[in-house]
Design a protein around this motif. Sequence first.
Motif, PDB file in Angstrom:
ATOM      1  N   GLY A  48       0.689  -1.057   0.097  1.00 50.02           N
ATOM      2  CA  GLY A  48      -0.041  -0.050   0.017  1.00 50.02           C
ATOM      3  C   GLY A  48       0.689   1.282   0.005  1.00 50.02           C
ATOM      4  O   GLY A  48       1.878   1.165  -0.491  1.00 50.02           O
ATOM      5  N   GLU A  49       0.136   2.190   0.508  1.00 52.91           N
ATOM      6  CA  GLU A  49       1.075   3.773   0.321  1.00 52.91           C
ATOM      7  C   GLU A  49       1.706   3.792   1.790  1.00 52.91           C
ATOM      8  O   GLU A  49       3.184   3.500   1.843  1.00 52.91           O
ATOM      9  CB  GLU A  49      -0.085   4.698   0.256  1.00 52.91           C
ATOM     10  CG  GLU A  49       0.409   6.115   0.045  1.00 52.91           C
ATOM     11  CD  GLU A  49      -0.517   7.012  -0.297  1.00 52.91           C
ATOM     12  OE1 GLU A  49      -1.411   6.658  -1.178  1.00 52.91           O
ATOM     13  OE2 GLU A  49      -0.622   8.262   0.317  1.00 52.91           O
ATOM     14  N   ALA A  50       0.948   4.175   2.993  1.00 52.79           N
ATOM     15  CA  ALA A  50       1.741   4.491   3.995  1.00 52.79           C
ATOM     16  C   ALA A  50       0.738   4.267   5.245  1.00 52.79           C
ATOM     17  O   ALA A  50      -0.630   4.396   5.162  1.00 52.79           O
ATOM     18  CB  ALA A  50       2.229   5.873   4.070  1.00 52.79           C
ATOM     19  N   PRO A  51       1.102   4.145   6.522  1.00 51.28           N
ATOM     20  CA  PRO A  51       0.139   4.097   7.518  1.00 51.28           C
ATOM     21  C   PRO A  51      -0.695   5.316   7.715  1.00 51.28           C
ATOM     22  O   PRO A  51      -0.182   6.574   7.558  1.00 51.28           O
ATOM     23  CB  PRO A  51       0.961   3.749   8.926  1.00 51.28           C
ATOM     24  CG  PRO A  51       2.465   3.272   8.327  1.00 51.28           C
ATOM     25  CD  PRO A  51       2.386   4.023   6.881  1.00 51.28           C
ATOM     26  N   GLY A  52      -1.854   5.129   8.205  1.00 51.78           N
ATOM     27  CA  GLY A  52      -2.883   6.267   8.773  1.00 51.78           C
ATOM     28  C   GLY A  52      -2.778   6.151  10.166  1.00 51.78           C
ATOM     29  O   GLY A  52      -2.020   5.635  10.707  1.00 51.78           O
ATOM     30  N   GLU A  55      -3.348   2.801  11.810  1.00 46.42           N
ATOM     31  CA  GLU A  55      -2.219   1.813  11.726  1.00 46.42           C
ATOM     32  C   GLU A  55      -1.185   2.252  12.407  1.00 46.42           C
ATOM     33  O   GLU A  55      -0.499   1.262  13.100  1.00 46.42           O
ATOM     34  CB  GLU A  55      -1.951   2.074  10.025  1.00 46.42           C
ATOM     35  CG  GLU A  55      -2.710   1.221   9.049  1.00 46.42           C
ATOM     36  CD  GLU A  55      -4.011   2.161   8.786  1.00 46.42           C
ATOM     37  OE1 GLU A  55      -3.953   3.294   9.042  1.00 46.42           O
ATOM     38  OE2 GLU A  55      -5.009   1.571   8.405  1.00 46.42           O
ATOM     39  N   PRO A  61      -0.785  -2.852   9.451  1.00 45.71           N
ATOM     40  CA  PRO A  61      -1.193  -2.166   8.222  1.00 45.71           C
ATOM     41  C   PRO A  61      -2.525  -2.321   8.021  1.00 45.71           C
ATOM     42  O   PRO A  61      -3.475  -3.322   8.410  1.00 45.71           O
ATOM     43  CB  PRO A  61      -0.445  -2.753   7.052  1.00 45.71           C
ATOM     44  CG  PRO A  61      -0.124  -4.273   7.574  1.00 45.71           C
ATOM     45  CD  PRO A  61       0.104  -4.153   9.215  1.00 45.71           C
ATOM     46  N   PHE A  62      -3.243  -1.557   7.352  1.00 46.01           N
ATOM     47  CA  PHE A  62      -4.693  -1.660   6.809  1.00 46.01           C
ATOM     48  C   PHE A  62      -5.487  -2.017   7.741  1.00 46.01           C
ATOM     49  O   PHE A  62      -6.307  -3.199   7.681  1.00 46.01           O
ATOM     50  CB  PHE A  62      -4.847  -2.588   5.589  1.00 46.01           C
ATOM     51  CG  PHE A  62      -4.396  -1.784   4.257  1.00 46.01           C
ATOM     52  CD1 PHE A  62      -5.117  -0.944   3.508  1.00 46.01           C
ATOM     53  CD2 PHE A  62      -2.865  -1.945   3.924  1.00 46.01           C
ATOM     54  CE1 PHE A  62      -4.750  -0.165   2.189  1.00 46.01           C
ATOM     55  CE2 PHE A  62      -2.505  -1.181   2.573  1.00 46.01           C
ATOM     56  CZ  PHE A  62      -3.461  -0.630   1.859  1.00 46.01           C
ATOM     57  N   ASN A  88       3.601  -1.549   3.236  1.00 43.32           N
ATOM     58  CA  ASN A  88       3.170  -0.018   2.757  1.00 43.32           C
ATOM     59  C   ASN A  88       4.656   0.329   2.127  1.00 43.32           C
ATOM     60  O   ASN A  88       5.723  -0.208   2.664  1.00 43.32           O
ATOM     61  CB  ASN A  88       2.772   0.724   3.574  1.00 43.32           C
ATOM     62  CG  ASN A  88       1.382   0.526   3.889  1.00 43.32           C
ATOM     63  OD1 ASN A  88       0.619   0.553   3.263  1.00 43.32           O
ATOM     64  ND2 ASN A  88       0.917   0.215   5.310  1.00 43.32           N
ATOM     65  N   HIS A 166      -5.976   1.879  -5.079  1.00 44.04           N
ATOM     66  CA  HIS A 166      -5.847   1.812  -3.855  1.00 44.04           C
ATOM     67  C   HIS A 166      -7.291   1.631  -3.296  1.00 44.04           C
ATOM     68  O   HIS A 166      -8.158   2.383  -3.673  1.00 44.04           O
ATOM     69  CB  HIS A 166      -5.234   3.115  -3.292  1.00 44.04           C
ATOM     70  CG  HIS A 166      -4.917   2.900  -1.849  1.00 44.04           C
ATOM     71  ND1 HIS A 166      -5.804   2.984  -0.765  1.00 44.04           N
ATOM     72  CD2 HIS A 166      -3.512   2.705  -1.142  1.00 44.04           C
ATOM     73  CE1 HIS A 166      -5.185   2.832   0.360  1.00 44.04           C
ATOM     74  NE2 HIS A 166      -4.017   2.708   0.130  1.00 44.04           N
TER      75      HIS A 166
HETATM   76  N1  URA Z   1      -3.652   3.039   3.398  1.00 43.20           N
HETATM   77  C1  URA Z   1      -2.448   2.478   3.186  1.00 43.20           C
HETATM   78  O1  URA Z   1      -2.047   2.886   2.030  1.00 43.20           O
HETATM   79  N2  URA Z   1      -1.945   1.816   4.169  1.00 43.20           N
HETATM   80  C2  URA Z   1      -2.327   1.447   5.110  1.00 43.20           C
HETATM   81  O2  URA Z   1      -1.727   0.822   5.878  1.00 43.20           O
HETATM   82  C3  URA Z   1      -3.524   1.984   5.573  1.00 43.20           C
HETATM   83  C4  URA Z   1      -4.359   2.849   4.675  1.00 43.20           C
END
Ligand code: URA
Length: 209
Positions: A48-52, A55, A61-62, A88, A166
């Motif tokens: 994915g992209e990055a923790p929010g 997370e 993650p996610f 991520n 995404h």
């Molecule tokens: N979006 C992401 O890309 N990664 C996450 O872990 C949560 C949301």
Amino acid sequence: MTADERREELKVLLQEARTCTRCAQLASTRATVVFGAGNADADLMFVGEAPGANEDKQGLPFVGQAGRLLDQLLSEIGLSRADVFIQNTLMCRPPGNRDPQPGEIQNCSAYLLRKIELVRPQVICTLGNFATKLLRDDPTGITRLHGRPEERRIGNLDVTLYPLFHPAAALYTPAMLETLRADFAGIPELLREPEAEAEPVAELQLGLF
Ligand code: URA
């Protein structure tokens, strides 16, 4: 390396990542390092992209709304989190959920590649633009690429790269959700049959310890 040896290496990498300060700002604002979680010997990996915020709090993650959608899409193709490894592009939350910066992506990419080499997935699904551009080493956007598998060499591994939108982009856009669902339906046929002599799958919820 055997699956057990790769899993042990992954644990060593996890310990190293937990104290990473390569990105000074992210290291000072994060609550946790979100290393990735799931089956350490998975055939299927998501990037994915990055923790929010969720997370960052939980270290997994996610786990927010996009994560629930990811779970749903996985279950529709007969899979669960225990079958896959999820990580991520960045392991630390960008403050205010801003976009990852090029230097941060670069700093984290050595970890990302090492995790790919240690899990050794057959198929890597990139979720959204950041992961797709990084792992294809090309600026072409996800709108042009989604749902089309490509054979790639990533690190020391030959993989099928499968770019996907995404899930966060599909949360409020029904047409996008249908596209994502249709692309997910293409995943099972990308997974090769396990070889007869393959080692038993070792499962590890990395995020959980
Ligand atoms: N979006 C992401 O890309 N990664 C996450 O872990 C949560 C949301």
